[in-house]
Design a protein around this motif. Structure first.
Motif, PDB file in Angstrom:
ATOM      1  N   THR A 155      -4.242  -0.600 -23.256  1.00 52.77           N
ATOM      2  CA  THR A 155      -5.619  -0.987 -22.942  1.00 52.77           C
ATOM      3  C   THR A 155      -5.991  -2.279 -23.657  1.00 52.77           C
ATOM      4  O   THR A 155      -6.606  -3.176 -23.077  1.00 52.77           O
ATOM      5  CB  THR A 155      -6.595   0.132 -23.350  1.00 52.77           C
ATOM      6  N   ARG A 156      -5.595  -2.387 -24.930  1.00 53.47           N
ATOM      7  CA  ARG A 156      -5.865  -3.626 -25.670  1.00 53.47           C
ATOM      8  C   ARG A 156      -5.108  -4.801 -25.075  1.00 53.47           C
ATOM      9  O   ARG A 156      -5.648  -5.887 -24.887  1.00 53.47           O
ATOM     10  CB  ARG A 156      -5.487  -3.446 -27.145  1.00 53.47           C
ATOM     11  N   ALA A 157      -3.834  -4.610 -24.762  1.00 55.83           N
ATOM     12  CA  ALA A 157      -3.012  -5.709 -24.249  1.00 55.83           C
ATOM     13  C   ALA A 157      -3.509  -6.221 -22.903  1.00 55.83           C
ATOM     14  O   ALA A 157      -3.328  -7.387 -22.568  1.00 55.83           O
ATOM     15  CB  ALA A 157      -1.557  -5.258 -24.125  1.00 55.83           C
ATOM     16  N   LEU A 158      -4.140  -5.347 -22.120  1.00 62.05           N
ATOM     17  CA  LEU A 158      -4.612  -5.722 -20.788  1.00 62.05           C
ATOM     18  C   LEU A 158      -6.064  -6.182 -20.779  1.00 62.05           C
ATOM     19  O   LEU A 158      -6.569  -6.597 -19.734  1.00 62.05           O
ATOM     20  CB  LEU A 158      -4.451  -4.537 -19.833  1.00 62.05           C
ATOM     21  N   SER A 159      -6.734  -6.128 -21.917  1.00 65.05           N
ATOM     22  CA  SER A 159      -8.135  -6.545 -21.975  1.00 65.05           C
ATOM     23  C   SER A 159      -8.249  -8.047 -21.769  1.00 65.05           C
ATOM     24  O   SER A 159      -7.492  -8.814 -22.380  1.00 65.05           O
ATOM     25  CB  SER A 159      -8.748  -6.158 -23.324  1.00 65.05           C
ATOM     26  N   THR A 166     -18.685   3.655 -18.777  1.00 62.00           N
ATOM     27  CA  THR A 166     -18.092   2.677 -19.673  1.00 62.00           C
ATOM     28  C   THR A 166     -17.556   1.499 -18.867  1.00 62.00           C
ATOM     29  O   THR A 166     -17.574   1.516 -17.634  1.00 62.00           O
ATOM     30  CB  THR A 166     -16.942   3.304 -20.469  1.00 62.00           C
ATOM     31  N   SER A 167     -17.070   0.473 -19.533  1.00 59.53           N
ATOM     32  CA  SER A 167     -16.424  -0.652 -18.869  1.00 59.53           C
ATOM     33  C   SER A 167     -14.913  -0.511 -18.985  1.00 59.53           C
ATOM     34  O   SER A 167     -14.406   0.267 -19.802  1.00 59.53           O
ATOM     35  CB  SER A 167     -16.881  -1.975 -19.494  1.00 59.53           C
ATOM     36  N   GLY A 168     -14.188  -1.263 -18.162  1.00 57.89           N
ATOM     37  CA  GLY A 168     -12.737  -1.219 -18.198  1.00 57.89           C
ATOM     38  C   GLY A 168     -12.168  -1.035 -16.805  1.00 57.89           C
ATOM     39  O   GLY A 168     -12.895  -0.974 -15.813  1.00 57.89           O
ATOM     40  N   VAL A 169     -10.852  -0.960 -16.725  1.00 57.63           N
ATOM     41  CA  VAL A 169     -10.196  -0.735 -15.432  1.00 57.63           C
ATOM     42  C   VAL A 169     -10.477   0.683 -14.960  1.00 57.63           C
ATOM     43  O   VAL A 169     -10.880   0.911 -13.816  1.00 57.63           O
ATOM     44  CB  VAL A 169      -8.676  -0.976 -15.540  1.00 57.63           C
TER      45      VAL A 169
END
Length: 509
Positions: free
Chosen positions: A205-209, A476-479
């Motif tokens: 998740t961090r790497a794709l942010s 929430t936000s995110g993919v």
């Protein structure tokens, strides 16, 4: 060192922006969109949270097919389900690639796992493995005993810890998917394999942010040694790679040991490992099995949907009562609903559909990437363009759904003079050759879990010091998104319902 590096970065930016500009002038007119700035494009306009809402607002001005530029990279946003079908379904041969990520993909290794695999032979081989397990409703029917067992254990865990709903749902998802992939039974407390998955997924998740690593914008930076000040992220990427390998290796080695001992429970790995005659094929199987849980084939998205179901039931008590009345009338109170009862419970099924429509778990889908130039509706789309399907907007299009911001399961029930509105499952699981391979399985898990929960539990807003605690109803936000954390009251409907829940105690080890 730093002045030279800054000069290099600026030079790359100018080159990419100039190339993009010249390509557009030479090839033709791009889809419309907000005017950007020189060099950086629309970087300053791009939303950092809940992008789907901004995309929908842009669509009102720029139309169903629009485009923006981010540091020379072209992104096209689709705000119409009809256009998405025309492009991603009907022209899927050229709209089925995925973005390439230097850190998450090339350096860490996610490029060979699940949704990040580029379209081609490896992708097709992986899909075939999934297909034999859960690729159709008939295959999913063969898994109904596992689904029903997992839902009964979930009810029991929820009785014991009703205040910890998200954790119970994650444990249910983990136990189901790891059993299917490896024949592995999850430990109730601090399971090492579940922990390994959580670590690797958190790092992914961090790497794709967006914006996490500058190298994604300027690939040349990957050649700079890690000892250079400011490049410690390369060491971080090595740690991520080890953790990903650990996540893939631990359950796979467990399955191999169980097979050697003759104590394995039938699963994807044990079914296919004997035919893996070379290391490359074994690695393909290992990556495919790891993606069943970590790669989101029905885990995180399913947890999000069921969490949203509990949120909806406490906010719409009249819907909950009607669904419970249907279960009590059709099924009775002496047993729990099963997947075989689905056709007999149209309103419960409609509730699940409305949850999936109202609380879309992947609002902008996973990006598609064009493998060659295309012209659509007079607009030029260059090769390597990112294509974003705004699924959140598709599910709130007033041309498709009446009063789309109202939670109303009746919209999916036909009656005299009224046609049921379109099934959201045709939108939320993706398009073309990138449709989620676990869609039917996820759908079955959602229905079964929601149905048995309605049968035995009352879900309501908690009351503290005489005051009703209201949830935010925001995501929430995110993919992949989840409801913002909320408090909820979950209690057995009756003593008889509690007895049904406790009957699962006999299933414990």
């Amino acid at each position: 060192m730093w002045p030279a590096l800054i000069t290099l970065v600026l030079s790359c930016t100018v080159f990419l922006s100039l190339k993009s500009f010249l390509d557009e002038k030479r090839r033709g007119r791009l889809p419309p969109g907000p005017r950007g700035w020189p060099l950086i494009g629309n970087v300053l306009d791009f939303p950092t949270t809940q992008q789907w809402k901004t995309f929908a607002q842009w669509g009102e001005k720029w139309g169903p097919l629009m485009s923006i530029s981010l540091l020379g990279r072209r992104m096209v946003i689709i705000n119409s389900a009809k256009v998405a079908v025309e492009m991603l379904d009907k022209k899927s041969t050229i709209y089925s690639n995925r973005p390439k990520f230097i850190v998450a993909g090339e350096m860490v290794g996610w490029e060979t796992i699940g949704s990040m695999i580029q379209y081609g032979p490896r992708y097709r081989d992986t899909r075939r493995l999934y297909s034999q397990l859960m690729g159709s409703r008939e295959k999913v029917n063969g898994l109904k005993s596992q689904v029903e067992l997992a839902s009964r254990k979930f009810l029991l865990r929820l009785l014991r810890k009703p205040e910890d709903l998200p954790a119970q749902l994650r444990l249910m998802a983990a136990s189901t998917m790891l059993m299917l992939a490896y024949g592995y039974t999850v430990q109730e407390n601090e399971d090492p394999i579940v922990k390994a998955v959580e670590i690797a997924m958190g790092e992914a998740t961090r790497a794709l942010s967006p914006g996490a690593f500058l190298v994604e914008v300027f690939p040349i930076l990957k050649h700079v040694p890690e000892w250079v000040p400011g490049f410690a992220w390369k060491k971080e990427a090595k740690v991520m790679k080890r953790n990903l390998q650990n996540m893939c290796d631990m359950p796979f080695e467990f399955a191999k040991k169980q097979m050697a001992a003759g104590t394995d429970i039938p699963n994807l790995t044990s079914r296919n490992l004997p035919s893996c005659t070379d290391p490359e094929r074994e690695q393909l199987l290992k990556d495919a099995a790891s993606a069943i849980y970590a790669g989101k084939c029905g885990s995180d998205t399913t947890v999000s949907s069921i969490t949203s179901f509990f949120l909806a039931m406490m906010c719409y008590p009249e819907v909950q009562r009607r669904a419970q009345e249907e279960i009590d009338t059709i099924i009775g109170t002496d047993r729990l609903p099963t997947l075989a009862d689905r056709d007999s419970l149209p309103y419960v099924s409609a509730v699940c559909s409305e949850v999936m429509r109202m609380f879309v778990t992947v609002p902008t889908g996973f990006p598609h990437v064009l493998s060659e130039d295309d012209v659509h509706d007079g607009h030029y789309l260059p090769k390597d363009t990112f294509i974003i399907a705004n699924i959140w907007q598709f599910c709130r299009d007033s041309a498709t759904y009446a009063d789309p911001f109202v939670f109303n399961p009746d919209r999916f029930l036909s009656s005299e003079g009224k046609v049921a509105e379109p099934d959201p499952r045709k939108l939320i699981f993706g398009f073309g050759r990138r449709v989620c391979p676990g869609a039917d399985f996820a759908d079955a898990v959602i229905f079964e879990t929601c149905a048995v929960s309605l049968a035995v539990y009352n879900v309501s807003k908690p009351i503290k010091d005489g005051v009703t605690v209201e949830p935010s109803m925001e995501m929430t936000s995110g993919v992949i998104v989840h409801p913002e954390p909320f408090e909820v009251s979950i209690k057995p409907r009756s003593a008889k319902a509690e007895a049904l829940i406790r009957s699962a105690e006999e299933l414990e080890d």
